[in-house]
Design an enzyme around this catalytic site. Structure first.
Site, mmCIF file in Angstrom:
data_model
loop_
_atom_site.group_PDB
_atom_site.id
_atom_site.type_symbol
_atom_site.label_atom_id
_atom_site.label_comp_id
_atom_site.label_asym_id
_atom_site.label_seq_id
_atom_site.Cartn_x
_atom_site.Cartn_y
_atom_site.Cartn_z
ATOM 1 N N ARG A 132 -3.436 29.001 -29.967
ATOM 2 C CA ARG A 132 -1.998 28.969 -30.241
ATOM 3 C C ARG A 132 -1.425 27.601 -29.884
ATOM 4 O O ARG A 132 -1.772 27.014 -28.859
ATOM 5 C CB ARG A 132 -1.285 30.065 -29.467
ATOM 6 C CG ARG A 132 -1.675 31.448 -29.961
ATOM 7 C CD ARG A 132 -0.762 32.515 -29.378
ATOM 8 N NE ARG A 132 -1.213 33.843 -29.772
ATOM 9 C CZ ARG A 132 -0.823 34.470 -30.888
ATOM 10 N NH1 ARG A 132 0.020 33.892 -31.710
ATOM 11 N NH2 ARG A 132 -1.286 35.676 -31.163
ATOM 12 N N ASP A 133 -0.535 27.126 -30.753
ATOM 13 C CA ASP A 133 0.146 25.851 -30.527
ATOM 14 C C ASP A 133 1.103 26.000 -29.344
ATOM 15 O O ASP A 133 1.793 27.012 -29.237
ATOM 16 C CB ASP A 133 0.916 25.452 -31.793
ATOM 17 C CG ASP A 133 1.380 24.014 -31.782
ATOM 18 O OD1 ASP A 133 2.138 23.646 -30.861
ATOM 19 O OD2 ASP A 133 1.005 23.260 -32.696
ATOM 20 N N ILE A 134 1.165 24.996 -28.475
ATOM 21 C CA ILE A 134 2.059 25.085 -27.317
ATOM 22 C C ILE A 134 3.516 24.792 -27.684
ATOM 23 O O ILE A 134 4.411 25.055 -26.893
ATOM 24 C CB ILE A 134 1.603 24.176 -26.154
ATOM 25 C CG1 ILE A 134 1.598 22.709 -26.563
ATOM 26 C CG2 ILE A 134 0.257 24.615 -25.618
ATOM 27 C CD1 ILE A 134 1.411 21.747 -25.394
ATOM 28 N N ASN A 174 -1.880 17.781 -41.577
ATOM 29 C CA ASN A 174 -1.042 16.587 -41.507
ATOM 30 C C ASN A 174 -1.973 15.385 -41.421
ATOM 31 O O ASN A 174 -2.974 15.425 -40.712
ATOM 32 C CB ASN A 174 -0.132 16.615 -40.279
ATOM 33 C CG ASN A 174 0.902 17.709 -40.356
ATOM 34 O OD1 ASN A 174 1.403 18.029 -41.426
ATOM 35 N ND2 ASN A 174 1.220 18.303 -39.227
ATOM 36 N N HIS A 210 -7.237 19.017 -37.807
ATOM 37 C CA HIS A 210 -6.824 20.372 -37.463
ATOM 38 C C HIS A 210 -5.953 20.954 -38.571
ATOM 39 O O HIS A 210 -5.266 20.240 -39.279
ATOM 40 C CB HIS A 210 -6.089 20.416 -36.122
ATOM 41 C CG HIS A 210 -4.858 19.578 -36.038
ATOM 42 N ND1 HIS A 210 -4.896 18.212 -35.917
ATOM 43 C CD2 HIS A 210 -3.558 19.916 -36.047
ATOM 44 C CE1 HIS A 210 -3.663 17.744 -35.854
ATOM 45 N NE2 HIS A 210 -2.816 18.765 -35.934
ATOM 46 N N HIS A 237 -2.988 23.704 -39.332
ATOM 47 C CA HIS A 237 -1.920 24.541 -38.784
ATOM 48 C C HIS A 237 -1.866 25.822 -39.611
ATOM 49 O O HIS A 237 -1.753 25.767 -40.836
ATOM 50 C CB HIS A 237 -0.555 23.850 -38.922
ATOM 51 C CG HIS A 237 -0.394 22.618 -38.115
ATOM 52 N ND1 HIS A 237 0.277 22.594 -36.917
ATOM 53 C CD2 HIS A 237 -0.805 21.345 -38.344
ATOM 54 C CE1 HIS A 237 0.278 21.370 -36.438
ATOM 55 N NE2 HIS A 237 -0.376 20.592 -37.281
#
Length: 122
Positions: free
Chosen positions: A36-38, A94, A107, A109
């Protein structure tokens, strides 16, 4: 541009994959690690990274092209697990400063859990 060529020993994502930095793991297999993204940009915001350090999508060599297959296979596992497969989700890479790439390790998303607007997230 110094950050773009970050070595794997300095890479935060490499440290997360190695377990030396904490993360909320969502999925792992031999090729990828997902967490999970912080700073989530949606109710579900997972980062899926190859375990091999590659700086950017433009740096993927032909012999490493399977990395894209590995990342999308992980999406197929994670989206149903997190309940976003049915309603839909966004999968985003990105690349570079104009795309607001901040981590120089390839990576993907995976975003969902809400109706997405027309603009993409960074």
């Amino acid at each position: 541009m110094a950050n773009e060529r970050m070595k794997s020993k300095e890479c935060i994502f490499c440290k997360i994959v190695q377990g030396t930095l904490p993360s909320e793991k969502v999925f792992e297999n031999e090729q990828v690690f997902a967490f999970r993204d912080i700073s989530p940009q949606a109710p579900v915001h997972v980062l899926i990274v190859p375990k091999k350090h590659i700086v950017d999508v433009l740096d993927v060599k032909p012999e490493d092209a399977h990395i894209f297959q590995d990342l999308f296979f992980a999406v197929q596992q994670i989206a149903p697990q997190l309940g976003i497969a049915g309603p839909g989700f966004r999968a985003v890479f990105n690349s570079g400063d104009h795309a607001c790439q901040t981590m120089y390790h390839v990576h993907l998303h995976l975003l969902g859990g809400t109706q997405m607007g027309g603009s993409l997230v960074g």
